[in-house]
Design an enzyme around this catalytic site. Structure first.
Site, short mmCIF file in Angstrom:
data_model
loop_
_atom_site.label_atom_id
_atom_site.label_comp_id
_atom_site.label_asym_id
_atom_site.label_seq_id
_atom_site.Cartn_x
_atom_site.Cartn_y
_atom_site.Cartn_z
CG ASN A 8 -1.71 1.20 1.45
OD1 ASN A 8 -1.80 2.04 0.56
ND2 ASN A 8 -2.32 1.32 2.62
CD1 TRP A 9 3.31 0.89 -2.87
CD2 TRP A 9 3.43 2.04 -4.79
NE1 TRP A 9 3.92 0.09 -3.81
CE2 TRP A 9 4.01 0.76 -5.00
CE3 TRP A 9 3.38 2.94 -5.87
CZ2 TRP A 9 4.54 0.38 -6.23
CZ3 TRP A 9 3.91 2.54 -7.10
CH2 TRP A 9 4.49 1.27 -7.27
CE LYS A 10 -0.23 3.18 4.85
NZ LYS A 10 -0.10 3.30 6.29
CG HIS A 95 -5.98 1.69 5.24
ND1 HIS A 95 -5.56 2.66 6.12
CD2 HIS A 95 -4.92 0.84 5.10
CE1 HIS A 95 -4.31 2.41 6.48
NE2 HIS A 95 -3.89 1.31 5.88
CD GLU A 97 -3.00 5.39 6.86
OE1 GLU A 97 -2.96 5.44 5.61
OE2 GLU A 97 -2.06 4.93 7.55
CD GLU A 167 -3.52 -2.60 7.45
OE1 GLU A 167 -2.37 -2.73 7.01
OE2 GLU A 167 -4.25 -1.65 7.13
N GLY A 173 2.42 2.33 10.85
CA GLY A 173 3.35 3.45 10.67
C GLY A 173 4.03 3.89 11.95
CB SER A 213 5.26 -1.54 12.10
OG SER A 213 4.82 -0.21 12.29
N GLY A 234 2.80 -1.11 4.37
CA GLY A 234 2.78 0.31 4.06
C GLY A 234 4.19 0.82 3.84
N GLY A 235 4.80 1.38 4.89
CA GLY A 235 6.12 2.01 4.79
C GLY A 235 7.15 1.16 4.05
P1 PGA Z 1 2.70 0.33 7.76
O1 PGA Z 1 1.25 0.49 7.11
O2 PGA Z 1 3.30 -0.94 7.19
O3 PGA Z 1 3.46 1.55 7.33
O4 PGA Z 1 2.52 0.25 9.22
C1 PGA Z 1 0.41 -0.61 6.89
C2 PGA Z 1 -0.90 -0.13 6.30
O5 PGA Z 1 -1.41 0.90 6.76
O6 PGA Z 1 -1.47 -0.74 5.38
#
Ligand code: PGA
Length: 258
Positions: A8-10, A95, A97, A167, A173, A213, A234-235
């Protein structure tokens, strides 16, 4: 069953960088690996990247979200059917977010999931508790509530196109990961929930991803858990080297259990 590792490149990268990342990921993912790799770049890059992507049956593309409405006068929205029409195979739904920063209610999440399934996309439904819910012991209740709302009315057949992603919000993050035991415990509870509602076979065939993470140093331990079928990253998905190392960890965990 194949694992899934989804990146997930956000809201990151410009077009040139997104293309570089795609090229590097495609170079590193073997066509005969044991893991389905899914890439979810920012929406403006999707159609170009899908068209430019070389053939690799292990890799497919996802949207990070979609509209819960049909086509129409909804400025700024894009529908699941639009994603499908450009060759995208799946979409993240709910998600944290989206829920927390953009006010997506349980009802919106359910509408989006319905749109995704009706449009022929695989829905990657995200769920997870916040820190307060975890600390007060309300995490199972919270996650099951989210699943109940979002999956209400989803048929057995449709469950074939649903992937779940657990998640914990406190791990997204933050560098703080759920322990392998915490992940396994929740994944097991999620699988039991599916079993109660759609039966044992569907529960056994549903892939449940861990997100929060996840990185090369902890992916192996998490993926080794019996109810973890891969990760939503994500990251670490913003670096091809890290992302590919996580895909390798997934392949490795499957080799060890087969
Ligand atoms: P993260 O994000 O790996 O940066 O914690 C995961 C996500 O929100 O899908």
């Amino acid at each position: 069953m194949r694992n899934i590792v989804a990146g997930n490149w956000k809201s990151n990268k410009l077009m040139v960088e997104a293309r570089e990342l795609m090229v590097a990921v495609y170079k590193g993912v073997s066509v005969d690996g044991l893991t389905d790799v899914i890439l979810a770049p920012p929406a403006p890059f999707l159609s170009a990247l899908v068209l430019e992507a070389p053939e690799n049956k292990s890799i497919s593309w996802a949207g990070q979200q979609c509209s819960g409405y049909e086509m129409g006068a909804y400025t700024g929205e894009f529908t699941a059917s639009m994603l499908h029409s450009i060759g995208v195979c799946s979409v993240l739904i709910g998600h944290s977010e989206r829920r927390d920063k953009f006010g997506e209610s349980e009802e919106m999440v359910a509408m989006k999931l319905r749109s995704a399934l009706d449009s022929g996309l695989t829905a990657i439904l995200c769920c997870g508790e916040n820190l307060g819910e975890r600390e007060s012991g309300g995490h199972f209740t919270r996650v099951m509530e989210q699943l109940k709302h979002a999956l209400h009315g989803v048929s057995e057949k449709e469950m074939e196109d649903v992937v779940l992603a657990y998640e914990p919000i406190w791990a997204i993050g933050t560098g703080r990961t759920a322990s392998a035991d915490q992940a396994q415990e929740m994944h097991h509870a999620i699988r039991e929930f599916i079993k109660e509602n759609w039966g044992e076979m569907i529960a056994g065939n549903t892939r449940i991803l861990y997100g929060g993470s996840c990185k090369p140093s902890n992916a192996g331990e998490i993926f080794a858990q019996p109810d973890v079928n891969g990760g939503l990253i994500g990251g670490a998905a913003l670096s091809a080297a890290d992302f590919l190392a996580i895909v390798d960890a997934s392949d490795q965990s499957l080799r060890e259990t087969h």
